[in-house]
Design a protein around this motif. Structure first.
Motif, short mmCIF file in Angstrom:
data_model
loop_
_atom_site.label_atom_id
_atom_site.label_comp_id
_atom_site.label_asym_id
_atom_site.label_seq_id
_atom_site.Cartn_x
_atom_site.Cartn_y
_atom_site.Cartn_z
N MET A 189 0.82 -1.21 0.00
CA MET A 189 0.00 0.00 0.00
C MET A 189 0.85 1.26 0.00
N LEU A 190 2.08 1.16 -0.47
CA LEU A 190 2.93 2.35 -0.55
C LEU A 190 2.70 3.11 -1.85
N ASP A 191 2.03 2.49 -2.81
CA ASP A 191 1.77 3.08 -4.11
C ASP A 191 0.46 3.88 -4.07
N ASN A 192 0.51 5.16 -4.47
CA ASN A 192 -0.67 6.03 -4.42
C ASN A 192 -1.81 5.51 -5.28
N GLU A 193 -1.50 4.96 -6.45
CA GLU A 193 -2.54 4.44 -7.34
C GLU A 193 -3.24 3.24 -6.69
N LEU A 194 -2.46 2.38 -6.07
CA LEU A 194 -3.04 1.22 -5.38
C LEU A 194 -3.91 1.67 -4.21
N GLN A 195 -3.44 2.68 -3.48
CA GLN A 195 -4.23 3.21 -2.36
C GLN A 195 -5.59 3.71 -2.86
N SER A 196 -5.59 4.44 -3.97
CA SER A 196 -6.83 4.97 -4.53
C SER A 196 -7.76 3.85 -4.96
N ARG A 197 -7.20 2.85 -5.60
CA ARG A 197 -8.02 1.74 -6.09
C ARG A 197 -8.65 0.97 -4.92
N ILE A 198 -7.84 0.66 -3.90
CA ILE A 198 -8.35 -0.08 -2.74
C ILE A 198 -9.40 0.75 -2.01
N THR A 199 -9.11 2.04 -1.80
CA THR A 199 -10.06 2.92 -1.13
C THR A 199 -11.38 2.97 -1.89
N GLY A 200 -11.30 3.06 -3.22
CA GLY A 200 -12.50 3.07 -4.05
C GLY A 200 -13.29 1.78 -3.92
N VAL A 209 -15.01 7.71 2.55
CA VAL A 209 -15.38 6.44 3.18
C VAL A 209 -15.23 6.62 4.69
N PRO A 210 -16.35 6.67 5.43
CA PRO A 210 -16.25 6.87 6.88
C PRO A 210 -15.48 5.71 7.53
N ALA A 211 -14.47 6.05 8.31
CA ALA A 211 -13.64 5.02 8.92
C ALA A 211 -13.20 5.44 10.31
N VAL A 212 -13.04 4.46 11.16
CA VAL A 212 -12.43 4.65 12.48
C VAL A 212 -11.34 3.60 12.62
N GLY A 213 -10.34 3.91 13.42
CA GLY A 213 -9.25 2.97 13.63
C GLY A 213 -9.27 2.40 15.03
N ILE A 230 -13.28 -0.31 -1.36
CA ILE A 230 -13.88 -0.35 -0.03
C ILE A 230 -15.11 0.56 0.00
N GLY A 231 -15.00 1.75 -0.61
CA GLY A 231 -16.14 2.66 -0.69
C GLY A 231 -17.31 2.03 -1.43
N GLN A 232 -17.04 1.30 -2.50
CA GLN A 232 -18.10 0.64 -3.26
C GLN A 232 -18.77 -0.45 -2.43
N LEU A 233 -17.97 -1.20 -1.69
CA LEU A 233 -18.54 -2.23 -0.80
C LEU A 233 -19.49 -1.58 0.22
N LYS A 234 -19.05 -0.45 0.78
CA LYS A 234 -19.87 0.27 1.77
C LYS A 234 -21.18 0.75 1.13
N ARG A 259 -7.18 8.21 7.76
CA ARG A 259 -7.14 9.50 7.06
C ARG A 259 -7.43 9.32 5.58
N LEU A 260 -6.80 8.34 4.97
CA LEU A 260 -6.96 8.08 3.54
C LEU A 260 -8.42 7.73 3.21
N LEU A 261 -8.99 6.83 3.99
CA LEU A 261 -10.38 6.45 3.74
C LEU A 261 -11.33 7.63 3.93
#
Length: 121
Positions: A1-12, A83-87, A14-18, A76-78
């Protein structure tokens, strides 16, 4: 998850699942951040066949990396991507328990059981 493009894709994703009505629990590691913390503390990582030996001292920095740096950045990223998130940490509320893991290595004498510290299943 160090790659910005991968972060965006995964976040998207997760957002779609939500949006589709799913609750998501993201369980993460953080090897690179753990390495950074240990470097800052001038602690050399010891590995046994690719498994980090986690002493009491190392565990302190592992928790700083995972609960602080990695968890905080993922939240923060989510949130910044809608995408509402808590840690939370697996220790919180006793949510996660583990059994001590020993690394097993085959040798000419059979199987050697090696203590790799605070590591569990």
């Amino acid at each position: 998850m160090l790659d910005n493009e991968l972060q965006s894709r995964i976040t998207g994703e997760i957002g779609q699942l939500k949006k589709n009505g799913h609750d998501v629990i993201l369980v993460h590691g953080g090897g690179p951040e753990i390495n950074k913390m240990l470097d800052l503390a001038q602690i050399k990582s010891e590995f046994v066949d690719g498994h980090r030996r986690t002493t009491d001292e190392v565990m302190f920095y592992v928790q700083l990396a995972l609960k602080g740096a990695v968890n905080g950045e993922l939240v923060r990223l989510l949130n910044s991507n809608g995408v509402p998130a808590v840690g939370i940490c697996g220790k919180d509320g006793g949510m996660v328990t583990a059994e001590k893991r020993y690394h097993k290595r085959k040798s000419e004498n059979g199987v050697e059981k090696i203590d790799i510290g605070f590591v569990g299943d």
